[in-house]
Design a protein around this motif. Structure first.
Motif, PDB file in Angstrom:
ATOM      1  N   ARG A  95     -54.780 -44.793  62.144  1.00  0.00           N
ATOM      2  CA  ARG A  95     -54.573 -45.409  63.456  1.00  0.00           C
ATOM      3  C   ARG A  95     -55.870 -45.364  64.270  1.00  0.00           C
ATOM      4  O   ARG A  95     -56.224 -46.330  64.951  1.00  0.00           O
ATOM      5  CB  ARG A  95     -53.446 -44.702  64.208  1.00  0.00           C
ATOM      6  CG  ARG A  95     -52.045 -44.951  63.641  1.00  0.00           C
ATOM      7  CD  ARG A  95     -51.598 -46.382  63.865  1.00  0.00           C
ATOM      8  NE  ARG A  95     -50.287 -46.634  63.330  1.00  0.00           N
ATOM      9  CZ  ARG A  95     -49.169 -46.786  64.075  1.00  0.00           C
ATOM     10  NH1 ARG A  95     -49.236 -46.702  65.384  1.00  0.00           N
ATOM     11  NH2 ARG A  95     -48.016 -47.027  63.499  1.00  0.00           N
ATOM     12  N   ARG A  98     -58.356 -48.132  63.304  1.00  0.00           N
ATOM     13  CA  ARG A  98     -58.170 -49.487  63.830  1.00  0.00           C
ATOM     14  C   ARG A  98     -57.913 -49.498  65.333  1.00  0.00           C
ATOM     15  O   ARG A  98     -57.425 -50.490  65.889  1.00  0.00           O
ATOM     16  CB  ARG A  98     -57.056 -50.215  63.078  1.00  0.00           C
ATOM     17  CG  ARG A  98     -55.666 -49.638  63.167  1.00  0.00           C
ATOM     18  CD  ARG A  98     -54.675 -50.572  62.449  1.00  0.00           C
ATOM     19  NE  ARG A  98     -53.294 -50.179  62.633  1.00  0.00           N
ATOM     20  CZ  ARG A  98     -52.563 -49.539  61.748  1.00  0.00           C
ATOM     21  NH1 ARG A  98     -53.092 -49.205  60.584  1.00  0.00           N
ATOM     22  NH2 ARG A  98     -51.299 -49.235  62.002  1.00  0.00           N
ATOM     23  N   ALA A 100     -55.801 -47.798  67.242  1.00  0.00           N
ATOM     24  CA  ALA A 100     -54.408 -47.782  67.681  1.00  0.00           C
ATOM     25  C   ALA A 100     -53.935 -46.345  67.864  1.00  0.00           C
ATOM     26  O   ALA A 100     -54.352 -45.447  67.137  1.00  0.00           O
ATOM     27  CB  ALA A 100     -53.518 -48.492  66.659  1.00  0.00           C
ATOM     28  N   ARG A 174     -57.324 -53.625  54.138  1.00  0.00           N
ATOM     29  CA  ARG A 174     -57.402 -53.012  55.466  1.00  0.00           C
ATOM     30  C   ARG A 174     -57.790 -53.999  56.564  1.00  0.00           C
ATOM     31  O   ARG A 174     -57.279 -53.919  57.685  1.00  0.00           O
ATOM     32  CB  ARG A 174     -58.426 -51.873  55.449  1.00  0.00           C
ATOM     33  CG  ARG A 174     -58.064 -50.711  54.540  1.00  0.00           C
ATOM     34  CD  ARG A 174     -56.942 -49.896  55.093  1.00  0.00           C
ATOM     35  NE  ARG A 174     -56.660 -48.739  54.245  1.00  0.00           N
ATOM     36  CZ  ARG A 174     -55.589 -47.966  54.362  1.00  0.00           C
ATOM     37  NH1 ARG A 174     -54.684 -48.235  55.295  1.00  0.00           N
ATOM     38  NH2 ARG A 174     -55.408 -46.944  53.567  1.00  0.00           N
ATOM     39  N   ASN A 175     -58.699 -54.891  56.262  1.00  0.00           N
ATOM     40  CA  ASN A 175     -59.208 -55.768  57.322  1.00  0.00           C
ATOM     41  C   ASN A 175     -58.223 -56.875  57.708  1.00  0.00           C
ATOM     42  O   ASN A 175     -58.444 -57.581  58.698  1.00  0.00           O
ATOM     43  CB  ASN A 175     -60.542 -56.379  56.905  1.00  0.00           C
ATOM     44  CG  ASN A 175     -61.644 -55.332  56.811  1.00  0.00           C
ATOM     45  OD1 ASN A 175     -61.538 -54.258  57.410  1.00  0.00           O
ATOM     46  ND2 ASN A 175     -62.684 -55.619  56.054  1.00  0.00           N
ATOM     47  N   ILE A 177     -54.999 -56.041  58.227  1.00  0.00           N
ATOM     48  CA  ILE A 177     -53.904 -55.362  58.921  1.00  0.00           C
ATOM     49  C   ILE A 177     -53.896 -55.611  60.434  1.00  0.00           C
ATOM     50  O   ILE A 177     -52.839 -55.942  60.994  1.00  0.00           O
ATOM     51  CB  ILE A 177     -53.923 -53.849  58.614  1.00  0.00           C
ATOM     52  CG1 ILE A 177     -53.483 -53.605  57.170  1.00  0.00           C
ATOM     53  CG2 ILE A 177     -53.005 -53.086  59.570  1.00  0.00           C
ATOM     54  CD1 ILE A 177     -53.539 -52.149  56.752  1.00  0.00           C
ATOM     55  N   PRO A 178     -55.023 -55.450  61.142  1.00  0.00           N
ATOM     56  CA  PRO A 178     -54.944 -55.561  62.610  1.00  0.00           C
ATOM     57  C   PRO A 178     -54.350 -56.872  63.103  1.00  0.00           C
ATOM     58  O   PRO A 178     -53.486 -56.873  63.996  1.00  0.00           O
ATOM     59  CB  PRO A 178     -56.403 -55.397  63.051  1.00  0.00           C
ATOM     60  CG  PRO A 178     -57.028 -54.569  61.968  1.00  0.00           C
ATOM     61  CD  PRO A 178     -56.380 -55.052  60.702  1.00  0.00           C
ATOM     62  N   ASN A 179     -54.777 -57.995  62.555  1.00  0.00           N
ATOM     63  CA  ASN A 179     -54.247 -59.284  63.006  1.00  0.00           C
ATOM     64  C   ASN A 179     -52.778 -59.445  62.657  1.00  0.00           C
ATOM     65  O   ASN A 179     -52.013 -60.064  63.409  1.00  0.00           O
ATOM     66  CB  ASN A 179     -55.065 -60.428  62.415  1.00  0.00           C
ATOM     67  CG  ASN A 179     -56.439 -60.553  63.055  1.00  0.00           C
ATOM     68  OD1 ASN A 179     -56.680 -60.035  64.134  1.00  0.00           O
ATOM     69  ND2 ASN A 179     -57.341 -61.242  62.379  1.00  0.00           N
ATOM     70  N   GLU A 180     -52.381 -58.900  61.499  1.00  0.00           N
ATOM     71  CA  GLU A 180     -50.961 -58.993  61.132  1.00  0.00           C
ATOM     72  C   GLU A 180     -50.095 -58.185  62.092  1.00  0.00           C
ATOM     73  O   GLU A 180     -49.059 -58.663  62.562  1.00  0.00           O
ATOM     74  CB  GLU A 180     -50.750 -58.497  59.696  1.00  0.00           C
ATOM     75  CG  GLU A 180     -51.203 -59.482  58.642  1.00  0.00           C
ATOM     76  CD  GLU A 180     -50.541 -59.240  57.295  1.00  0.00           C
ATOM     77  OE1 GLU A 180     -50.068 -60.223  56.702  1.00  0.00           O
ATOM     78  OE2 GLU A 180     -50.507 -58.086  56.844  1.00  0.00           O
ATOM     79  N   LEU A 181     -50.520 -56.955  62.370  1.00  0.00           N
ATOM     80  CA  LEU A 181     -49.711 -56.104  63.241  1.00  0.00           C
ATOM     81  C   LEU A 181     -49.714 -56.624  64.677  1.00  0.00           C
ATOM     82  O   LEU A 181     -48.752 -56.415  65.417  1.00  0.00           O
ATOM     83  CB  LEU A 181     -50.221 -54.671  63.189  1.00  0.00           C
ATOM     84  CG  LEU A 181     -50.062 -53.956  61.840  1.00  0.00           C
ATOM     85  CD1 LEU A 181     -50.438 -52.487  61.969  1.00  0.00           C
ATOM     86  CD2 LEU A 181     -48.637 -54.086  61.301  1.00  0.00           C
ATOM     87  N   ALA A 182     -50.779 -57.310  65.060  1.00  0.00           N
ATOM     88  CA  ALA A 182     -50.854 -57.867  66.417  1.00  0.00           C
ATOM     89  C   ALA A 182     -49.771 -58.913  66.661  1.00  0.00           C
ATOM     90  O   ALA A 182     -49.389 -59.167  67.807  1.00  0.00           O
ATOM     91  CB  ALA A 182     -52.234 -58.467  66.661  1.00  0.00           C
ATOM     92  N   SER A 190     -51.533 -58.214  53.943  1.00  0.00           N
ATOM     93  CA  SER A 190     -52.375 -57.027  53.789  1.00  0.00           C
ATOM     94  C   SER A 190     -51.863 -56.076  52.717  1.00  0.00           C
ATOM     95  O   SER A 190     -52.527 -55.087  52.412  1.00  0.00           O
ATOM     96  CB  SER A 190     -52.476 -56.287  55.123  1.00  0.00           C
ATOM     97  OG  SER A 190     -51.189 -55.993  55.640  1.00  0.00           O
TER      98      SER A 190
END
Length: 325
Positions: A95, A98, A100, A174-175, A177-182, A190
């Motif tokens: 977390r 990224r 978070a 890994r790269n 993940i952030p846009n998907e979770l957003a 991912s």
């Protein structure tokens, strides 16, 4: 008892009973041609397969030499692949990586996601990678394969529903993940296909190192020929497999052939190393202000296994190479 799945015929392969040394096998037979068939009929299948296992050990049944490269995942495809995140240290580190914050319910409510289960990788299958910029990472985990598990199963009842245990490399990009979770809708692109160990074993094979819903052994990851980490899988598994099962069954039941992952095995003690590159990169950031270890590239290799006190590889060895897709 140690089980595996030979490739072919058909996409679900052929169930085999494996010698305790992992060097030889005998076919399970026509009654239970696949592991899924055995799981669907476990009350009858288990004692029959155990008899074969004992005969193999005693040398009273014909054995064939085992080539691990001929094996698929124990379940080449599964009804469900549900992955937890039971190690607090891992959650906190990734977390941070990224930017978070950990959830407020970090220690009271397990994190889980549902991954793809229609295509699962064998222990020596290559990891295909289309774009190195996606940030390919390995994640070494322990897993439970469940029998039929009803809704409302409690942690005290959960053990009876665990049929087998195995290892996994929960491959992650890994790269992405952030846009998907957003988007607020969870992992998808991912999380490509997961790889599994050559063998799935019954919990009794572990003796007293399987207790309180945890495997109390070290999980060893070797990255590009060098030890990445060998953390203890037991003590810092905050939510046990029993706890995870109770959480999963809060609102629905699960069918035989469901695979449940522990999440990346992780220890707070840095001397134990890491089970994924994201943790290493976060430690580098904490120490030096930026990560220096790149994510996996074409040509990189990862091996994952768990040894008992005598140095025997209990589940066999996941050994994969990254290739250009």
């Amino acid at each position: 008892m140690k089980l595996g799945t030979l490739r072919g015929p058909g996409r679900d392969g052929t169930l085999i009973v494996v010698h305790e040394d992992g060097q030889a096998y005998t076919p399970a037979g026509a009654t239970w041609p696949t592991l899924q068939a055995a799981l669907d009929d476990w009350e009858r299948a288990e004692p029959a397969l155990r008899k074969l296992s004992e005969a193999l050990k005693q040398g009273t049944v014909q054995a064939q030499p085992l080539d691990v490269s001929k094996l698929h995942a124990p379940l080449p495809r599964a009804y469900e692949w549900v992955d937890g995140s039971a190690y607090i240290n891992h959650i906190v580190l990734v977390r941070k990586a990224r930017g978070a914050e950990p959830p407020e319910t970090l220690r009271t409510d397990p994190l889980v996601y549902q991954g793809g289960s229609g295509v699962l990788l064998g222990p020596t299958d290559d990891i295909p990678l289309r774009d190195e910029q996606w940030g390919l990472d390995f994640e070494a985990e322990v897993c439970a394969i469940l029998g039929d598990t009803p809704m409302g199963t409690t942690a005290l009842e959960a053990e009876r529903h665990i049929r087998l245990l195995c290892l996994a490399n929960d491959v992650t990009l890994r790269n992405l993940i952030p846009n998907e979770l957003a988007k607020g809708f969870g992992f998808f692109c991912s999380k490509p296909a997961t790889a599994f160990s050559p063998f799935a074993i019954t919990p009794d094979e572990l003796g007293d190192v399987f207790k309180d819903g945890r495997i109390h052994l070290r999980l060893r990851s070797t990255y590009n020929g060098e030890l990445a980490g060998d953390p203890e899988a037991g003590p810092e598994m905050h939510f046990s497999f029993f706890d995870l099962i109770a959480h999963l069954t809060k609102t629905r039941s699960y069918t035989a052939g469901t695979i449940l992952g522990s999440g990346t095995v992780s220890n707070a003690d840095r001397a134990r190393g890491v089970s994924c590159l994201a943790e290493r990169r976060m430690i580098e950031t904490l120490d030096d202000g930026k990560p220096t270890t790149p994510f996996m590239r074409v040509g990189d290799t990862i091996a994952i296994e768990m040894l008992d006190a005598a140095g025997r590889s209990l589940f066999g060895r996941i050994e994969q190479k990254v290739v250009k897709a």
